[in-house]
Design a protein around this motif. Structure first.
Motif, PDB file in Angstrom:
ATOM      1  N   ARG A 233      -0.887   2.901   9.321  1.00  0.00           N
ATOM      2  CA  ARG A 233      -1.724   1.733   9.134  1.00  0.00           C
ATOM      3  C   ARG A 233      -2.276   2.013   7.701  1.00  0.00           C
ATOM      4  O   ARG A 233      -2.479   0.990   6.955  1.00  0.00           O
ATOM      5  CB  ARG A 233      -2.774   1.672  10.278  1.00  0.00           C
ATOM      6  N   VAL A 234      -2.646   3.137   7.082  1.00  0.00           N
ATOM      7  CA  VAL A 234      -3.065   3.317   5.906  1.00  0.00           C
ATOM      8  C   VAL A 234      -2.085   2.928   4.741  1.00  0.00           C
ATOM      9  O   VAL A 234      -2.260   2.148   4.055  1.00  0.00           O
ATOM     10  CB  VAL A 234      -3.792   4.474   5.626  1.00  0.00           C
TER      11      VAL A 234
ATOM     12  N   ARG B 282       1.945   1.808   3.827  1.00  0.00           N
ATOM     13  CA  ARG B 282       2.864   1.034   4.514  1.00  0.00           C
ATOM     14  C   ARG B 282       4.304   1.833   3.768  1.00  0.00           C
ATOM     15  O   ARG B 282       5.511   1.615   4.053  1.00  0.00           O
ATOM     16  CB  ARG B 282       3.256  -0.586   3.666  1.00  0.00           C
TER      17      ARG B 282
ATOM     18  N   ARG C 129       0.863  -1.185  -0.165  1.00  0.00           N
ATOM     19  CA  ARG C 129      -0.040   0.010   0.047  1.00  0.00           C
ATOM     20  C   ARG C 129       0.930   1.276  -0.079  1.00  0.00           C
ATOM     21  O   ARG C 129       1.475   1.523   0.782  1.00  0.00           O
ATOM     22  CB  ARG C 129      -0.801  -0.025   1.462  1.00  0.00           C
TER      23      ARG C 129
ATOM     24  N   ARG D 185      -2.257   6.504  12.374  1.00  0.00           N
ATOM     25  CA  ARG D 185      -3.089   6.220  11.472  1.00  0.00           C
ATOM     26  C   ARG D 185      -2.616   5.973  10.051  1.00  0.00           C
ATOM     27  O   ARG D 185      -3.046   5.031   9.274  1.00  0.00           O
ATOM     28  CB  ARG D 185      -4.319   7.064  11.493  1.00  0.00           C
TER      29      ARG D 185
ATOM     30  N   PRO E  94      -5.203  -1.680   5.560  1.00  0.00           N
ATOM     31  CA  PRO E  94      -5.267  -0.312   5.153  1.00  0.00           C
ATOM     32  C   PRO E  94      -6.756   0.159   5.091  1.00  0.00           C
ATOM     33  O   PRO E  94      -7.137   1.398   5.386  1.00  0.00           O
ATOM     34  CB  PRO E  94      -4.526  -0.204   4.073  1.00  0.00           C
TER      35      PRO E  94
ATOM     36  N   ASP F  99      -6.081  -5.535  11.185  1.00  0.00           N
ATOM     37  CA  ASP F  99      -5.682  -4.394  10.857  1.00  0.00           C
ATOM     38  C   ASP F  99      -4.956  -4.020   9.515  1.00  0.00           C
ATOM     39  O   ASP F  99      -3.980  -4.196   8.916  1.00  0.00           O
ATOM     40  CB  ASP F  99      -4.401  -4.045  11.720  1.00  0.00           C
TER      41      ASP F  99
ATOM     42  N   GLU G 204      -3.811  -1.538  -7.483  1.00  0.00           N
ATOM     43  CA  GLU G 204      -5.078  -0.749  -6.805  1.00  0.00           C
ATOM     44  C   GLU G 204      -4.406  -0.351  -5.472  1.00  0.00           C
ATOM     45  O   GLU G 204      -5.004   0.587  -4.775  1.00  0.00           O
ATOM     46  CB  GLU G 204      -5.697  -2.001  -6.435  1.00  0.00           C
ATOM     47  N   ASN G 205      -3.288  -0.641  -4.879  1.00  0.00           N
ATOM     48  CA  ASN G 205      -2.776  -0.280  -3.637  1.00  0.00           C
ATOM     49  C   ASN G 205      -1.848   1.011  -3.771  1.00  0.00           C
ATOM     50  O   ASN G 205      -1.454   1.334  -2.884  1.00  0.00           O
ATOM     51  CB  ASN G 205      -1.881  -1.343  -3.090  1.00  0.00           C
TER      52      ASN G 205
ATOM     53  N   ILE H  36     -10.255   5.492  10.176  1.00  0.00           N
ATOM     54  CA  ILE H  36     -10.177   5.777  11.451  1.00  0.00           C
ATOM     55  C   ILE H  36     -10.309   7.443  11.367  1.00  0.00           C
ATOM     56  O   ILE H  36      -9.747   7.934  10.594  1.00  0.00           O
ATOM     57  CB  ILE H  36      -9.037   5.305  11.558  1.00  0.00           C
TER      58      ILE H  36
ATOM     59  N   ALA I 181      -7.985   1.121   8.450  1.00  0.00           N
ATOM     60  CA  ALA I 181      -7.450   2.295   8.935  1.00  0.00           C
ATOM     61  C   ALA I 181      -7.701   3.502   8.162  1.00  0.00           C
ATOM     62  O   ALA I 181      -7.837   4.393   8.787  1.00  0.00           O
ATOM     63  CB  ALA I 181      -5.733   2.112   8.983  1.00  0.00           C
ATOM     64  N   ASN I 182      -8.070   3.283   7.019  1.00  0.00           N
ATOM     65  CA  ASN I 182      -8.548   4.646   6.335  1.00  0.00           C
ATOM     66  C   ASN I 182      -9.784   5.089   6.590  1.00  0.00           C
ATOM     67  O   ASN I 182     -10.124   6.284   6.620  1.00  0.00           O
ATOM     68  CB  ASN I 182      -9.029   3.962   4.731  1.00  0.00           C
TER      69      ASN I 182
ATOM     70  N   HIS J 296      -5.414  12.872   4.977  1.00  0.00           N
ATOM     71  CA  HIS J 296      -5.133  12.041   6.090  1.00  0.00           C
ATOM     72  C   HIS J 296      -4.332  12.686   7.179  1.00  0.00           C
ATOM     73  O   HIS J 296      -4.203  11.946   8.328  1.00  0.00           O
ATOM     74  CB  HIS J 296      -3.932  11.047   5.420  1.00  0.00           C
TER      75      HIS J 296
END
Lengths: 383, 553
Positions: free
Chosen positions: A151-152, A154, A29, A148, B101, B99, A56-57, B107, B104-105, A70
């Motif tokens: 986590r969204v 990498r 991601r 956050r 993405p 967990d 997609e990622n 959140i 998380a998106n 974000h």
């Protein structure tokens, strides 16, 4: 986590480097961000060409909308309660409250007038304060914003990282410490835009991000800084490399790449030229050069394509024709002339767009500048 | 990805804020009519699909979506000259899971808890663009309902980002057996479920095949000839006129394809079969990436007992990693699906049965005929062993409450056979006021031991165990054993006399012993006669104690 900053000159394949990293790991991601939409589009185009699709990622987003989505929105509550409706691009310091009788500006205070400090009346956040706001949200919520984010995504890739300034840089330090890979590429010579101007980290404005990271980065998560790996230009030929490098004598000069694929199509018309205004139309017709100008107020030849110098960053042309500013001409005549950083950067960008030739519009008489040919002189003497 | 919690404000029967915590797997929502079971299911589906009653709510906002009291409160505040905020409808889904993405998106802290959480937030709210018009309307004093024409809806993540239904990482499928819903012949729900079931490759293939078919149609000589004919006849325009199939919309196949079961179009098969198939389809959802929420509204409707058993079995077998929310009125459904997933809904409050011992859970799952939901749904209950006890207790209650049945006062008299302790476990969990009416069978110590968790120092305010502590004895024998003097009938005789009971039972037994033997042999008949008699009898104190405990004034 693997953090990397690559400093390299124009045409050396910085964006390509990012795209190859994406291609190596298309399922990771990844965010690719850069300051301008135009460059974002260029990245999208190159990625599509390289991979045949956009994984997609992979998210490609410009710096401000990335910060808004974000950084600002997830945790704006508690800091500012009203809905932040968007971003307002500002060129000067925002949040002007009033002026004194003497005409000195008075600004809203961050602590007591938080909302007016950050937001325009219509609820949009000022562009020069977005990253500051993001840092504040993160601090207020005990690091939740960065957590956050990690986590969204990498991996976060920043192209044209030299455009970032002020609090952006502090934000980058935070990102480097977060559990994700950060890959940044940039060229300190190409600061044609700054995201904004502010007192914070002023010493590191104009692309001194490498110094910033060297001096401020704590040992915890290191960031490798590489100024060698991309030392060759795959775009500019030897003459253009030499000419552009002379703008920044204190930095490593860029060398032309000598591999076969780079030098396979040697053009007939090569080098650096001066072109008199009356010969411009003729020159354009002959060499199909792309015109580069400071801004819309510069008169150009209609019928031939034209770009503003700043906006041409990231683009490649065979031949360019630059309409220089007065200061640029001064530098041309005397290389010790000190150009303003922004002007110098735009000239550098303009020159390095070309693969084969760079022409500069200048009403020369009989002076001869080293390494530069005067266009039309030979023909005139013949006729 | 799963729904951890649902928050609903001002939607339909919920006034103000309502919150329900969901289990990871099965959720069986039970409650009285109007308690909001369906509203919860509708709310989840609305948030995840934008659909309400099978149509996109966006285009059909109405003030009737709002809670009635919310509207009256607002209107009376307006009337009093205050300027209240126009009310809103809020549906929040708090999500949890691995967990990823995607999770998380979502959140952020845009939620009514103001906490950092992952989730979605659907709102029907006043549109600030109409502030001017709204103020004029207020000034004119003609506001009679929520000014829905100035409203809009919005779907955002907790990260304050507007989301489209398509972009959601979570999908829901609703199977509502109680309503008929068709759209242009085909059932929207079925086509939706099928559509969601397809991988992207499948979609591309089917839409191409559909396109080919339509193009083939237009290549037919007959169709071409007709087009030419029309072209010649109609000289209304300079342009040519011809007929064609609609090729413009991308997903036209979705609306023009119909689902068949055997040779029968889906909407022509029986309602019960429809809901079984819909449920199975929803459960067989294969798209790996999307976690799914399956919503089942009263699955017992239109189903025979055996079909229902079949359906419940397939739910249990195929649940996989899905989250299922079922609303039901049916004890069998609740028992079969497992009482640990039960969520009781009343007065905007929820209670769960998730501390039930595994043993009891198993018991009710296997013997699903027990009326557990009656206990869960009543205000208070008197638990008795069998039919005769039930009848006598009912009559005793009526005698003390001017002829009203206990149920009319919210007291349910439930026959539980020998499963008193199982039912008490449920009552303990949800705090229902319960009295047990039981025989001592002559062994008071054994009774006290059996109910030790509810007697003496373990006594609970809301649970009372009623039996006659006095052990009676007599000369009668039944075969080789002694006659049991410590059951209902002998206790009845003890507080009444031979004559009055003979009168009520219409018999002429000569002695107490004869009467005892005959009552023993015809328990239910005796109880029925007592229940229907014109005159009342006297009841043993322990029965009266039970009635008193449950109140019911």
């Amino acid at each position: 986590m693997e953090n990397k900053l690559i400093i390299a000159g124009a045409g050396s394949g910085k964006t390509r480097f990012l795209i190859e990293r994406v291609a190596e790991n298309p399922d990771r991601r990844t965010l690719i961000t850069t300051y301008t939409d135009a460059n974002g589009e260029e990245i999208r185009r190159k990625l599509l060409k390289h991979l045949g699709y956009i994984p997609e990622n992979v998210v490609i987003q410009n710096w401000f909308s990335f910060l808004l989505e974000h950084g600002v929105r997830p945790y704006q509550g508690d800091v500012i309660d009203t809905e932040i409706t968007g971003m307002m691009l500002v060129n000067t310091r925002s949040g002007l409250k009033t002026r004194t009788y003497q005409g000195h500006p008075v600004y809203f205070a961050e602590d007591t007038e938080t909302e007016r400090f950050y937001l325009a009346k219509d609820g949009r956040i000022f562009s020069d304060k977005i990253s500051r706001f993001v840092l504040r949200c993160d601090k207020h919520h005990g690091g939740k914003v960065i957590e956050r984010l990690s986590r969204v995504f990498r991996c976060v890739m920043i192209d044209e990282v030299q455009d970032l300034a002020g609090c952006d840089l502090d934000l980058i330090l935070k990102l480097l410490d977060a559990p994700m890979d950060i890959v940044m590429v940039g060229d300190p010579r190409q600061v044609t835009y700054l995201t904004h101007r502010e007192q914070k980290n002023k010493n590191y404005e104009y692309g001194r991000i490498a110094d910033f990271i060297k001096e401020k980065k704590k040992k915890k998560t290191p960031c490798e800084i590489d100024e060698e790996i991309l030392a060759h230009s795959h775009r500019n030929n030897a003459a253009i490399c030499a000419f552009s490098s002379s703008l920044y004598p204190q930095l490593n000069p860029t060398m032309p790449c000598t591999c076969d694929s780079c030098r396979s199509d040697v053009a007939e018309h090569q080098g650096i030229f001066l072109v008199r205004p009356e010969d411009v139309l003729h020159y354009l017709g002959q060499h199909d050069a792309v015109q580069l100008r400071w801004d819309r107020s510069v008169k150009v030849e209609r019928g031939f394509s034209v770009h503003n110098l700043g906006a041409s960053k990231g683009l490649t042309f065979d031949h360019v024709l630059i309409y220089p500013t007065g200061d640029m001409v001064s530098w041309l005549k005397d290389r010790s002339f000190e150009l303003k950083p922004g002007t110098k950067a735009k000239l550098y960008v303009g020159i390095t767009r070309a693969r084969h030739s760079v022409a500069i519009v200048y009403q020369f008489n009989d002076e001869v500048i080293e390494g530069v040919e005067n266009f039309g002189v030979d023909e005139a003497s013949v006729t | 990805m799963r729904i951890e919690k649902v928050v609903i404000e001002n939607f339909k029967c919920f006034h103000g804020r309502f919150q329900i915590d969901l289990n990871d797997g099965l959720n069986v929502i039970v409650g009285q009519n109007e308690s909001g079971k369906s509203t919860i299911i509708e709310a989840i589906h609305l948030c995840l699909t934008g659909l309400f009653n099978g149509r996109y709510l966006r285009n059909e906002l109405s003030q009737y979506l709002f809670n009635k009291k919310t509207e009256t409160d607002y209107l009376s505040a307006v009337k009093e000259g205050n300027s209240p905020e126009p009310p809103h409808i809020l549906i929040e889904l708090y999500l949890k899971g691995e967990d990823t993405p995607e999770l998380a998106n979502l959140i952020g802290n845009l939620n009514s808890d103001g906490e950092s959480a992952s989730g979605l937030r659907y709102m029907v709210h006043f549109n600030d663009d109409y502030k001017g018009e709204y103020e004029k309307l207020l000034e004119s004093g003609t506001l009679r309902s929520i000014p829905i024409e100035f409203y809009r809806d919005s779907l955002k993540s907790f990260a304050r980002r507007e989301r489209t239904i398509r972009s959601l990482p979570l999908r829901s499928a609703l199977v509502d057996a109680t309503k008929v819903r068709t759209q242009s012949g085909s059932d929207v729900y079925v086509s939706r479920i099928i559509r969601d079931n397809l991988e992207d490759d499948d979609r591309v293939q089917i839409s191409q095949a559909h396109r080919k078919m339509r193009e083939g149609f237009m290549e037919e000589p007959a169709v071409k000839a007709i087009s030419e004919k029309i072209g010649d006849d109609a000289k209304i325009s300079d342009q040519n006129i011809s007929i064609s199939v609609d090729l413009s919309t991308q997903n036209a196949w979705e609306t023009s394809l119909m689902t068949y079961l055997g040779d029968t179009p889906f909407h022509f098969i029986g309602r019960g079969e429809q809901s079984i198939i819909k449920t199975k389809l929803a459960l067989s959802h294969k798209r790996a990436k999307e976690a799914n929420v399956v919503l089942l509204e009263e699955p017992e409707s239109h189903l025979s007992h055996s079909k229902l058993t079949q359906l419940l079995k397939s739910i249990q077998d195929d649940i996989g990693t899905k989250q299922i929310v079922v609303s039901t009125h049916n004890s069998f459904v609740a028992n079969k699906l497992g009482l640990e997933g039960l969520i009781l809904l009343s007065n905007q409050q929820t209670a769960k049965l998730d501390h039930l011992t595994p043993d009891s859970r198993d018991f009710f799952m296997k013997l699903a005929g027990y009326d557990t939901l009656r206990l869960v749904l009543c205000e208070s209950a008197i638990l008795v062993e069998g039919d005769s006890d039930e009848l006598v207790v009912q009559r005793a209650y009526m005698d003390g409450h001017s002829g009203k049945l206990p149920l009319q006062n919210g007291i349910d008299v439930i026959s539980v056979g020998t499963s008193f302790l199982r039912f008490l476990e449920i009552a303990e969990e949800i705090g229902t006021r319960v009295a047990v009416v039981t025989d001592s069978d002559g062994d008071v110590a054994a009774v006290k031991k059996k109910y030790q968790s509810y007697l003496g120092e373990n006594a609970k305010d809301h649970i009372r165990i009623c039996f006659d502590e006095e052990v009676d004895d007599g000369p009668l024998n039944e075969g080789e054993n002694k006659f049991n003097y410590n059951t209902l009938e002998p206790k009845l005789l003890k507080v009444n006399d031979l004559n009055s009971l003979n009168g009520i039972l219409g018999g002429a037994q000569a002695s107490n012993d004869e009467l005892l033997v005959s009552m023993r042999a015809n328990k239910t008949e005796v109880a029925l006669k007592i229940f229907e008699a014109d005159t009342s009898i006297t009841y043993p104190q322990y029965i009266l104690d039970a009635i008193e405990h449950c109140g019911g004034e």
